[in-house]
Design an enzyme around this catalytic site. Structure first.
Site, short mmCIF file in Angstrom:
data_model
loop_
_atom_site.label_atom_id
_atom_site.label_comp_id
_atom_site.label_asym_id
_atom_site.label_seq_id
_atom_site.Cartn_x
_atom_site.Cartn_y
_atom_site.Cartn_z
CG HIS A 1 8.26 12.14 24.05
ND1 HIS A 1 7.82 13.35 24.42
CD2 HIS A 1 7.67 11.54 22.98
CE1 HIS A 1 7.11 13.72 22.99
NE2 HIS A 1 7.02 12.70 22.51
CG ASN B 1 2.01 21.85 20.37
OD1 ASN B 1 1.99 20.78 20.09
ND2 ASN B 1 2.84 22.97 20.18
CG ASN C 1 8.13 12.73 18.84
OD1 ASN C 1 7.29 11.64 19.64
ND2 ASN C 1 7.62 14.02 18.79
CD GLU D 1 6.55 20.75 21.32
OE1 GLU D 1 7.10 20.80 20.08
OE2 GLU D 1 5.54 20.90 21.55
NE ARG D 2 13.35 16.04 18.59
CZ ARG D 2 13.37 14.88 17.90
NH1 ARG D 2 14.45 13.99 18.15
NH2 ARG D 2 12.31 14.68 17.21
CB CYS E 1 3.90 16.76 15.45
SG CYS E 1 2.94 18.09 16.23
N GLY E 2 1.82 14.93 17.68
CA GLY E 2 0.62 14.33 18.03
C GLY E 2 -0.42 15.53 17.83
CG ASN E 3 -0.97 18.81 20.52
OD1 ASN E 3 -2.02 18.28 21.10
ND2 ASN E 3 -0.09 19.20 21.40
N GLY F 1 3.75 13.87 23.64
CA GLY F 1 4.35 14.02 25.11
C GLY F 1 3.04 13.41 25.99
CG ASN G 1 10.66 20.88 16.18
OD1 ASN G 1 9.49 20.48 16.55
ND2 ASN G 1 11.59 19.88 16.32
CG ASN H 1 10.00 16.30 22.23
OD1 ASN H 1 10.08 17.40 21.79
ND2 ASN H 1 10.06 15.16 21.50
CB CYS I 1 3.83 18.02 23.87
SG CYS I 1 4.93 16.82 23.18
N GLY I 2 1.11 16.41 22.12
CA GLY I 2 0.16 15.52 21.86
C GLY I 2 1.14 14.04 22.13
C1 ZDR Z 1 5.51 17.63 21.12
C2 ZDR Z 1 4.78 17.84 19.82
N1 ZDR Z 1 4.37 19.26 19.64
C3 ZDR Z 1 3.31 16.94 19.73
O1 ZDR Z 1 2.32 17.50 19.73
O2 ZDR Z 1 3.42 15.72 19.67
C4 ZDR Z 1 5.59 17.51 18.50
C5 ZDR Z 1 6.60 18.31 18.13
C6 ZDR Z 1 7.67 17.81 17.63
C7 ZDR Z 1 9.02 17.84 18.90
N2 ZDR Z 1 9.14 19.30 19.07
C8 ZDR Z 1 9.89 17.00 18.53
O3 ZDR Z 1 9.90 15.67 18.49
O4 ZDR Z 1 10.97 17.57 18.11
#
Ligand code: ZDR
Length: 277
Positions: free
Chosen positions: A163, A11, A161, A212-213, A71-73, A224, A62, A194, A221-222
């Site tokens: 999920h 990611n 965020n 991902e949204r 964003c976890g990652n 996620g 995004n 997401n 996706c962290g």
């Molecule tokens: C999913 C994500 N890449 C992470 O690692 O947590 C976060 C990215 C943001 C996601 N696309 C959103 O919540 O709009």
């Protein structure tokens, strides 16, 4: 402006240190640099900012320019940037995010960073806070949702965020490339969502793919993966600590006795560069 390019389980992010640099229009900048043909190429941008409440503040945008709460990652990459460059004092510090103040901890081996473990806080399970319409303050565990004429059982979790987790028998046949976007903008999700498609291998191992949204299919996706572990526990499909295999790598997620989620995984700098806004 100077930037660094990062990835965590594939990611990928462009990180700009706005303790030094200034971005005038975050949304436009994210759309431009994230483009894989006309820009640098990334799933999102991470912005380092000063904070009044924590040691640092992280904002994430995004590829479509929308801002995500968390964003976890990304936060693992963010934390390693601060540690590797001596900006953070020590291996543990606080980061203000849209999901509250979170605490990443650098896992070191002989002084060098090996992985990052992040206290991701408590998952949010009340329907109207995730948000998912139609459930009030109740949890959304294995509830029906109709997408493209088919009924799926969804379990919804916010890690700051939103999920929506769908357990499937065969991840290769789940059709994520066709149905992901339909989940993202389904009327049930007022802030979009997401969506994670998950195959449970056993109580300690799961395979997950994500739509991902604001970014479509990504390699990982962290948040996620955290939502997936929570959803699997709520459905009694997994233990409170499990390894989640994503397209781009593995993350270990634990729902600890204090109610917090701990996410451990890699974060690597790929290159650095310079770009005009
Ligand atoms: C999913 C994500 N890449 C992470 O690692 O947590 C976060 C990215 C943001 C996601 N696309 C959103 O919540 O709009």
């Amino acid at each position: 402006m100077d930037f660094t390019k990062w990835q965590g389980c594939g990611n990928d992010f462009v990180l700009v240190d706005c303790l030094q640099e200034k971005i005038r229009d975050y949304a436009a900048f994210a759309r431009k640099v994230c483009d894989r043909h006309y820009g640098v190429g990334a799933d999102g941008i991470l912005v380092v900012l000063p904070s009044e409440k924590a040691d640092f503040c992280m904002r994430i945008f995004n590829t479509d320019g929308s801002e995500a709460e968390m964003c976890g990652n990304g936060i693992r990459c963010f934390a390693r940037y601060l540690y590797d460059n001596g900006i953070a004092k020590g291996t543990e510090f606080t980061v203000e995010t849209g999901a509250g103040i979170l605490v990443p901890k650098i896992v070191t081996e002989d002084g060098a960073a090996k992985a990052v473990c992040v206290d991701m806080g408590k998952p949010v399970l009340a329907g109207d806070e995730i948000p998912v319409t139609g459930f009030g303050k109740g949890q959304v565990v294995s509830e029906p949702i109709e997408v493209a004429g088919k009924t799926y059982a969804m379990t919804c979790v916010s890690m700051g965020n939103p999920h929506c987790v769908i357990f499937v028998e065969d991840i290769a046949a789940c059709g994520i490339e066709h149905i992901g976007a339909l989940f993202e903008s389904h009327e049930r999700f007022p802030r979009k969502t997401n969506t994670e498609f998950v195959e449970v291998r056993d109580r300690k191992h799961m395979r997950m793919r994500v739509w991902e949204r604001g970014a479509a299919i990504t390699l990982a996706c962290g948040t996620g993966a955290c939502a997936t572990l929570v959803a699997a526990v709520l459905n009694d499909k997994a233990d409170k600590k499990a390894e989640i295999e994503l397209d781009g790598g593995k993350l270990v997620i634990e729902w600890a006795d204090n109610g917090h989620i701990y996410m451990t995984g890699p974060a690597e700098q790929v290159f650095s560069g310079e770009i005009e806004e």
